[in-house]
Design an enzyme around this catalytic site. Structure first.
Site, short mmCIF file in Angstrom:
data_model
loop_
_atom_site.label_atom_id
_atom_site.label_comp_id
_atom_site.label_asym_id
_atom_site.label_seq_id
_atom_site.Cartn_x
_atom_site.Cartn_y
_atom_site.Cartn_z
N GLU A 1 10.47 6.82 9.64
CA GLU A 1 10.88 5.97 10.75
C GLU A 1 11.72 4.80 10.25
OE1 GLU A 1 7.21 6.54 13.91
OE2 GLU A 1 7.13 4.85 12.52
N CYS A 2 12.88 4.60 10.80
CA CYS A 2 13.75 3.44 10.58
C CYS A 2 14.00 3.23 9.09
CB CYS A 2 13.15 2.21 11.24
SG CYS A 2 14.39 0.93 11.58
#
Length: 459
Positions: free
Chosen positions: A331-332
């Site tokens: 994620e990210c």
């Protein structure tokens, strides 16, 4: 089955961001701990930074409470589970008291959480340059939604003790619980995503002691504690099926200064689904522990790009794990680590894992902010096509591809203020990376599906 639990609690809210809510919660936590009171802390909304302060201060994980991401049942479950062994829980609000997912309702707001938890609210207001207007703002908060249980106010950034006295006089009969002066030299440092993540350097013993003493000197702690203890008994329907299974796989979780944005609820649900979580540092660890899959959370890989790039042994281990078919979810910041390289704000590029094509380019301006809904267009390690969940984005980078390749995308994401869907969710075999910080309370099947994917790879 209906259960009842007596949990002394207060919710610290404000008129907006930047009023000092996090600092106040840190100070109150230390002040009550000094009285021998066991404190748990929570954070309203999707923020991943403020909880690091409360986890550091309380010595236990700080849970997020977000009505839009989680729903009422999961909010209650998370709150009750993490409060059981505490004498007092302190909840930090998000933005202003009534700010949330929609400008026309309290969905996703601090007010919504206050209602669901029947938590007495203490509103923190920036009193700079104000006297009677402070009372007008307080009156507006009290009367805007009578169902929100506001029980007191604190004035922040007062000019003097005389200023506090004027405010108290103007506030009558509204309860003013104290006024805190400005201490800019003691403020917690900020960067583009808000506060810096809490570290032992930022939250030093001296800093914690300072804010404890400030709360003891300027606030009516006895009355604040009395308000918390008068919170009504919480009635709730116990969530069924939250029984931790025997561990069936090992999932590596990146955890260091580069990667530390995780919703605690996600980690807990992985464990309940049968995962043993194995923490490692992509910055410092030379070798990957023996695991069946990886979870690479968000953080600040751009600030540690040289160290990440130069840790070649670990990069090789992760590439080998990916080559074996083990699931990797990112994620990210984790997605940035999966990309071919990270280009920092000075234009310098640092090679990364290269497991997802494309180059991550940091920018000086915000690229995306806010809630999103995700719909998967094809099967992934999180579930079959058609899987839906909710999440949040907050980023200053873009993943730039040399050429658009439709087969790379597995998501369609829709922002809160738009009916348009955009492609996202970069896939490569059992690798899935996205800029979306997903909250799995919005779809409890996801952690189970991820564990099952790790099991299939292991077997």
């Amino acid at each position: 089955m209906l259960h009842e639990l007596n949990i002394p609690r207060i919710l610290i809210s404000g008129t907006g961001s930047g009023t000092g809510k996090t600092t106040l919660v840190v100070g109150l936590t230390k002040a009550f701990q000094a009285r021998g009171i066991k404190v748990s802390a929570f954070k309203c909304g999707p923020d991943y930074l403020d909880p690091t302060y409360h986890s550091h201060t309380t010595g236990k994980s700080c849970q997020n409470l977000d009505g839009w991401l989680m729903g009422k049942e999961s909010v209650l479950s998370s709150f009750i589970e993490a409060s059981r062994d505490s004498d007092l829980t302190i909840i930090e609000g998000v933005m202003g008291l009534f700010d949330g997912h929609s400008p026309h309702s309290d969905i996703g707001s601090t007010a919504e959480i206050a209602k669901w938890l029947q938590a007495p609210v203490i509103a923190l207001i920036d009193a700079s340059g104000m006297a009677r207007t402070f009372a007008a703002i307080s009156s507006g908060l009290l009367n805007y939604d009578p169902e929100v249980p506001i029980q007191g106010f604190i004035a922040n950034f007062v000019g003097s003790e005389g200023h506090t006295s004027v405010l108290k006089s103007a506030m009558e009969p509204f309860p003013l619980l104290g006024g805190i002066p400005k201490f800019p030299e003691q403020s917690f440092p900020e960067r583009h995503l808000g506060l810096h993540s809490a570290t032992a350097k930022i939250l030093s013993n001296e800093s914690l002691s300072f804010w404890k003493n400030i709360c003891e000197s300027y606030l009516d702690l006895d009355e604040i504690l009395s308000i918390a203890r008068k919170a009504p008994i919480l009635s709730f329907q116990k969530e069924e099926g939250r029984v931790t299974k025997q561990s069936v796989c090992r999932i590596g979780v990146a955890k260091d200064n580069a990667f530390h944005f995780y919703y605690e609820e996600n980690l807990r649900r992985l464990q309940e689904s049968g995962a043993e979580l194995v923490y490692f540092s992509p910055i410092n660890d030379k070798f990957l522990p023996e695991v069946d899959g990886l979870y690479l959370g968000g953080g600040y890989p751009e600030l540690h790009a040289p160290a990440l790039s130069q840790n070649t042994n670990l990069l090789k281990d992760i590439r080998d794990l990916a080559g074996s078919g083990a699931p990797i979810y990112a994620e990210c910041g984790g997605l940035m680590y999966l990309s071919e390289e990270i280009q920092d704000l000075q234009g310098v590029s640092h090679p990364m894992l290269g497991l997802i094509p494309g180059k991550t380019i940091m920018g000086p301006k915000l690229k995306a902010l806010g809630y999103v809904e995700v719909h998967t267009e094809k099967g992934t390690i999180l579930g079959e096509a058609g899987t839906r969940f909710r999440g949040h984005q907050f980023r200053y980078s873009d993943l730039v591809l040399e050429e658009e390749r439709e087969e790379l995308y597995s998501y369609k994401i829709r922002k809160r203020k738009s009916d348009l869907s955009t492609p996202e969710g970069y896939t490569n075999g059992n690798i899935l990376g996205s800029y979306v910080h997903a909250h799995w309370a919005s779809n409890p099947s996801i952690p189970e599906n991820f564990v099952n994917a790790c099991m299939r790879s292991k077997n």
